[in-house]
Design a protein around this motif. Structure first.
Motif, PDB file in Angstrom:
ATOM      1  N   PHE A 176      10.237 -27.124  14.797  1.00  8.00           N
ATOM      2  CA  PHE A 176       9.345 -27.350  13.663  1.00  8.00           C
ATOM      3  C   PHE A 176       8.219 -28.294  14.055  1.00  8.00           C
ATOM      4  CE2 PHE A 176       7.859 -29.200   9.774  1.00  8.00           C
ATOM      5  CZ  PHE A 176       7.991 -28.213   8.818  1.00  8.00           C
ATOM      6  N   MET A 177       8.562 -29.342  14.796  1.00  9.17           N
ATOM      7  CA  MET A 177       7.575 -30.348  15.170  1.00  9.17           C
ATOM      8  C   MET A 177       6.491 -29.764  16.069  1.00  9.17           C
ATOM      9  SD  MET A 177       8.296 -34.005  17.039  1.00  9.17           S
ATOM     10  CE  MET A 177       8.967 -33.201  18.498  1.00  9.17           C
ATOM     11  N   VAL A 178       6.859 -28.977  17.053  1.00 12.23           N
ATOM     12  CA  VAL A 178       5.874 -28.392  17.981  1.00 12.23           C
ATOM     13  C   VAL A 178       4.889 -27.510  17.225  1.00 12.23           C
ATOM     14  CG1 VAL A 178       5.587 -26.790  19.903  1.00 12.23           C
ATOM     15  CG2 VAL A 178       7.340 -28.572  20.014  1.00 12.23           C
ATOM     16  N   LEU A 179       5.398 -26.649  16.352  1.00 14.60           N
ATOM     17  CA  LEU A 179       4.496 -25.771  15.595  1.00 14.60           C
ATOM     18  C   LEU A 179       3.605 -26.569  14.646  1.00 14.60           C
ATOM     19  CD1 LEU A 179       6.815 -22.713  14.806  1.00 14.60           C
ATOM     20  CD2 LEU A 179       5.031 -22.911  16.555  1.00 14.60           C
ATOM     21  N   SER A 180       4.144 -27.641  14.066  1.00 12.35           N
ATOM     22  CA  SER A 180       3.341 -28.476  13.169  1.00 12.35           C
ATOM     23  C   SER A 180       2.226 -29.172  13.938  1.00 12.35           C
ATOM     24  CB  SER A 180       4.230 -29.524  12.486  1.00 12.35           C
ATOM     25  OG  SER A 180       5.158 -28.913  11.635  1.00 12.35           O
ATOM     26  N   TRP A 181       2.548 -29.678  15.128  1.00 14.40           N
ATOM     27  CA  TRP A 181       1.507 -30.330  15.929  1.00 14.40           C
ATOM     28  C   TRP A 181       0.411 -29.347  16.326  1.00 14.40           C
ATOM     29  CZ3 TRP A 181       4.674 -33.733  19.924  1.00 14.40           C
ATOM     30  CH2 TRP A 181       5.278 -34.789  19.230  1.00 14.40           C
ATOM     31  N   VAL A 235      -4.939 -20.214  12.873  1.00 17.44           N
ATOM     32  CA  VAL A 235      -4.254 -20.943  11.787  1.00 17.44           C
ATOM     33  C   VAL A 235      -3.237 -20.034  11.107  1.00 17.44           C
ATOM     34  CG1 VAL A 235      -4.573 -21.998   9.513  1.00 17.44           C
ATOM     35  CG2 VAL A 235      -6.101 -22.611  11.395  1.00 17.44           C
ATOM     36  N   TYR A 236      -3.651 -18.824  10.755  1.00 18.90           N
ATOM     37  CA  TYR A 236      -2.743 -17.910  10.069  1.00 18.90           C
ATOM     38  C   TYR A 236      -1.570 -17.496  10.959  1.00 18.90           C
ATOM     39  CZ  TYR A 236      -5.704 -17.312   5.938  1.00 18.90           C
ATOM     40  OH  TYR A 236      -6.392 -17.522   4.774  1.00 18.90           O
ATOM     41  N   LEU A 237      -1.838 -17.325  12.253  1.00 15.35           N
ATOM     42  CA  LEU A 237      -0.758 -16.949  13.151  1.00 15.35           C
ATOM     43  C   LEU A 237       0.285 -18.054  13.245  1.00 15.35           C
ATOM     44  CD1 LEU A 237       0.522 -15.078  15.246  1.00 15.35           C
ATOM     45  CD2 LEU A 237      -0.940 -16.154  16.991  1.00 15.35           C
ATOM     46  N   LEU A 238      -0.185 -19.295  13.437  1.00 14.56           N
ATOM     47  CA  LEU A 238       0.761 -20.410  13.524  1.00 14.56           C
ATOM     48  C   LEU A 238       1.515 -20.604  12.206  1.00 14.56           C
ATOM     49  CD1 LEU A 238      -1.081 -23.151  15.613  1.00 14.56           C
ATOM     50  CD2 LEU A 238       1.136 -22.116  16.086  1.00 14.56           C
ATOM     51  N   THR A 239       0.801 -20.424  11.099  1.00 14.91           N
ATOM     52  CA  THR A 239       1.472 -20.566   9.793  1.00 14.91           C
ATOM     53  C   THR A 239       2.531 -19.489   9.620  1.00 14.91           C
ATOM     54  OG1 THR A 239      -0.583 -21.469   8.872  1.00 14.91           O
ATOM     55  CG2 THR A 239       1.096 -20.729   7.308  1.00 14.91           C
ATOM     56  N   THR A 240       2.220 -18.253  10.081  1.00 14.67           N
ATOM     57  CA  THR A 240       3.206 -17.179  10.004  1.00 14.67           C
ATOM     58  C   THR A 240       4.424 -17.499  10.869  1.00 14.67           C
ATOM     59  OG1 THR A 240       1.429 -15.572   9.615  1.00 14.67           O
ATOM     60  CG2 THR A 240       3.576 -14.710  10.331  1.00 14.67           C
ATOM     61  N   GLN A 266      11.083 -28.739   2.313  1.00  9.05           N
ATOM     62  CA  GLN A 266       9.894 -29.297   1.679  1.00  9.05           C
ATOM     63  C   GLN A 266       8.599 -28.856   2.360  1.00  9.05           C
ATOM     64  OE1 GLN A 266      11.579 -33.415  -0.293  1.00  9.05           O
ATOM     65  NE2 GLN A 266      10.377 -33.590   1.567  1.00  9.05           N
ATOM     66  N   SER A 267       8.695 -27.927   3.299  1.00  2.00           N
ATOM     67  CA  SER A 267       7.498 -27.519   4.058  1.00  2.00           C
ATOM     68  C   SER A 267       6.685 -26.429   3.356  1.00  2.00           C
ATOM     69  CB  SER A 267       7.910 -27.030   5.452  1.00  2.00           C
ATOM     70  OG  SER A 267       8.732 -25.872   5.352  1.00  2.00           O
ATOM     71  N   ASN A 268       7.156 -25.927   2.235  1.00  2.00           N
ATOM     72  CA  ASN A 268       6.453 -24.817   1.586  1.00  2.00           C
ATOM     73  C   ASN A 268       5.041 -25.200   1.168  1.00  2.00           C
ATOM     74  OD1 ASN A 268       8.684 -23.140   1.869  1.00  2.00           O
ATOM     75  ND2 ASN A 268       9.552 -23.717  -0.122  1.00  2.00           N
ATOM     76  N   ALA A 269       4.894 -26.434   0.674  1.00  2.00           N
ATOM     77  CA  ALA A 269       3.570 -26.845   0.179  1.00  2.00           C
ATOM     78  C   ALA A 269       2.543 -26.880   1.305  1.00  2.00           C
ATOM     79  CB  ALA A 269       3.678 -28.207  -0.490  1.00  2.00           C
ATOM     80  N   VAL A 270       2.922 -27.451   2.449  1.00  6.82           N
ATOM     81  CA  VAL A 270       1.962 -27.555   3.544  1.00  6.82           C
ATOM     82  C   VAL A 270       1.673 -26.172   4.146  1.00  6.82           C
ATOM     83  CG1 VAL A 270       3.600 -27.954   5.444  1.00  6.82           C
ATOM     84  CG2 VAL A 270       1.334 -29.007   5.519  1.00  6.82           C
ATOM     85  N   LEU A 271       2.641 -25.276   4.154  1.00  4.37           N
ATOM     86  CA  LEU A 271       2.384 -23.909   4.635  1.00  4.37           C
ATOM     87  C   LEU A 271       1.430 -23.172   3.690  1.00  4.37           C
ATOM     88  CD1 LEU A 271       5.998 -22.877   5.757  1.00  4.37           C
ATOM     89  CD2 LEU A 271       4.112 -23.671   7.182  1.00  4.37           C
ATOM     90  N   PHE A 272       1.629 -23.372   2.415  1.00  7.06           N
ATOM     91  CA  PHE A 272       0.717 -22.749   1.432  1.00  7.06           C
ATOM     92  C   PHE A 272      -0.703 -23.286   1.605  1.00  7.06           C
ATOM     93  CE2 PHE A 272      -1.309 -22.851  -2.770  1.00  7.06           C
ATOM     94  CZ  PHE A 272      -1.288 -21.510  -3.076  1.00  7.06           C
TER      95      PHE A 272
END
Length: 602
Positions: A93-98, A63-68, A28-34
């Motif tokens: 997943f949690m560390v990158l999201s934070w 932002v783009y690097l972390l999203t990638t 379900q993470s596709n939306a937040v990555l987009f």
């Protein structure tokens, strides 16, 4: 095709709810990555006049690097099908999201946000949308969402609190309320997702169980279809032979007086044919008794040597007739079992060896196995293929290639119930049955029976029962709604010297008794009733009505051809002695006298 490309979820087990929630987090993470990719552009455009471009460019690149990196992590997760610890995947997943949320929190802090009301309002809208929009994507793992929303909104809240002016206080209050509300709705979403996953697992488990039940029912239906076909053939064979023998007897009678030797020979053949039919029907009866749970168990210390000697005495001659060599090794031991049921198990095993291993050597013996004796029936017959060994204990199963031509000719092939009854009798007794076999190397059937704690004490000598003789005259009330059976039984009982008050209904039996009582004394020693009578009356009810007519509890016998487990249970609960059709003459004679032995016979 990989799991990611196929878009299929891993085959979770019902106990893997946490692992399934982590899987849901990634899916379900596709939306937040987009959103991270898209919303960064208007932020750059709006803040560009007020914030130095190198700082904005560095923020956007981060932002783009972390999203990638987050996209790459998701790709790795799906590429490896979620292998490894779910907690480890959740932590990554949690560390990158934070970290990503901290970058968005920088937009609402003094690092990037100048103290201009319109820009503060814009950042408030962006952060509110990002934090609220992440609820469906990140709520599958509460710690991930709570850390992310705090990293987004707390810097903005602190920023507004240190600014001067009432409007900043409103923004700070709004951000604090939004933080609390979003965390609350995230927890609600988490519970909903978790309950949905659990419900899915329960549904999958239920579907699996239904499929297994369907498969079992289908297999049972196919097996019973095969069984009915086999039963139809195997039961017709002796019936056909009986019809031919009866026709021979009628033909001899039409020619004149039948010689005693001829009548005796035909009678013996009829008895032999009926015995074959009895063997088939007894298997059905045993299976039904086991289904009904009315098979009595009487365990006691049992001398194994005596049991094996009985097997030797009973099967030595049948083995010789089939060209087999039966050898029984006597073993001195006392075992704990039901002698009748254990003997029936051995009868099935030895009989099975005689049928399927003709002209072979058969060895019956026992070995000590700890606190048990392992009784073994070993033959040098054709053996059973490994793929078929699991089937031999199934009901109605007849392993291809194990029946012999002599079996088919003798009508002794059976219905495929013998070994199924062995397994169920052994389970009833708490014994273990095993099979070892290889094609061309014979079979070893073993029954493990516990040793008795002590030997049985010698039983006191009991007075032998008074033998039934043709001179014992009984007065019998006979009720059977089948006219042919009624006539045959009446004729047989009369030939034995008994007095019969017979009829197809209780009223007809009472009328016959009243008519006999008008001429002389008409005592009644026994009631013989069929279980199924006309107008849905049972033999149990008929006995009650006849006893009420006689005004005393006359001994009674119930005769039945039913093998349905529920009816066998009813008959067992009635307490009446039960005779199962077909009944041989001597067995019927013995049952009649056994029933009246406690009573005085006039």
């Amino acid at each position: 095709m990989t799991a990611a490309s196929a878009g299929t979820a891993p085959a979770w087990q019902p106990g893997d709810v946490p692992a399934a929630m982590v899987d849901l987090l990634y899916r379900q993470s596709n939306a937040v990555l987009f959103a991270n990719f898209v919303i960064a552009l208007p932020v750059l455009y709006v803040l560009r006049p007020s914030v130095p471009m190198p700082m904005l460019a560095g923020w956007m690149a981060a932002v783009y690097l972390l999203t990638t990196l987050r996209i790459g992590l998701s790709w790795r997760y799906f590429r490896h099908g979620g292998d490894g610890s779910p907690q480890a995947w959740a932590r990554r997943f949690m560390v990158l999201s934070w970290l990503s949320s901290l970058l968005w929190g920088a937009v609402g802090s003094s690092i990037l946000l100048p103290p201009e009301p319109q820009l503060v309002a814009f950042c408030c809208i962006v952060l509110a949308g990002m934090s609220s929009g992440a609820i469906p994507s990140l709520s599958a793992h509460p710690a991930t969402y709570r850390g992310s929303v705090a990293a987004m909104l707390l810097p903005f809240t602190i920023y507004c609190l240190v600014q001067q002016g009432p409007v900043y206080g409103v923004y700070a209050g709004f951000a604090g309320c939004l933080l609390c509300v979003n965390i609350y709705y995230s927890q609600v979403t988490y519970r909903t997702l978790r309950d949905g996953v659990r419900l899915r697992f329960e549904n999958l488990a239920l579907i699996g169980e239904l499929e297994r039940e369907r498969d079992r029912a289908t297999a049972a239906d196919r097996a019973k279809t095969r069984f009915l076909a086999a039963a139809g053939h195997d039961l017709r064979q002796p019936a056909y032979a009986i019809g031919l023998q009866a026709a021979s007897l009628l033909t001899l009678g039409e020619r004149g007086d039948v010689a005693g030797s001829q009548a005796h020979a035909i009678g013996r053949r009829l008895q032999s044919t009926l015995a074959r039919m009895d063997n088939l029907l007894d298997g059905l009866l045993d299976a039904s008794r086991l289904d009904a749970g009315v098979m009595p168990v009487h365990r006691r210390p049992l001398q194994l040597a005596r049991l094996l000697a009985d097997v030797r005495d009973e099967y030595a001659e049948p083995a010789r007739q089939r060209g087999s060599v039966l050898r029984v090794v006597p073993v001195r031991a006392w075992i704990d079992s039901d002698p009748d049921l254990l003997k029936r198990i051995l009868d099935n095993l030895v009989g099975n060896a005689l049928r399927h291993a003709p002209r072979a050597s058969i060895l019956v013996g026992a070995r000590r196995r700890g606190a048990a004796m392992e009784i073994q029936v070993i033959d040098t017959g054709p053996g059973i293929a490994p793929a078929q060994q699991a089937r031999v204990f199934d009901e109605y199963a007849q392993v291809p290639g194990t029946a012999t031509a002599s079996d088919d000719q003798a009508g002794a092939k059976g219905l495929g119930l013998g070994l199924a009854i062995v397994r169920r009798l052994a389970a009833l007794l708490g014994h273990t049955v095993t099979l070892r076999s290889a094609p061309g190397r014979g079979c070893v059937f073993s029954v493990r029976v516990p040793l008795a704690a002590t030997a049985a004490a010698p039983a006191p000598a009991a007075a032998p029962p008074r033998p039934a003789t043709a001179g014992d005259t009984l007065c019998v009330m006979l009720v059977d709604d089948d006219p042919q059976v009624l006539g045959a039984l009446t004729e047989l009982l009369t030939l034995w010297g008994h007095v019969v008050y017979g009829g197809r209904t209780v009223a007809a039996v009472c009328d016959a008794h009243r008519a006999a009582a008008q001429d002389a004394a008409a005592p009644v020693h026994l009631i013989l009733a069929d279980y199924r009578l006309a107008e849905d009356l049972t033999g149990i009810a008929a006995v009650g009505m006849l006893r009420a007519y006689l005004d005393r509890a006359v001994p009674a016998l119930i005769v039945t051809g039913d093998t349905a487990p529920d009816r066998l249970q009813v008959l067992h609960d009635s307490g009446f002695p039960v005779l199962h059709k077909p009944i041989h003459g001597e067995a019927l004679r013995a049952a009649l006298h056994r029933a009246v032995q406690p009573a005085a016979v006039a």
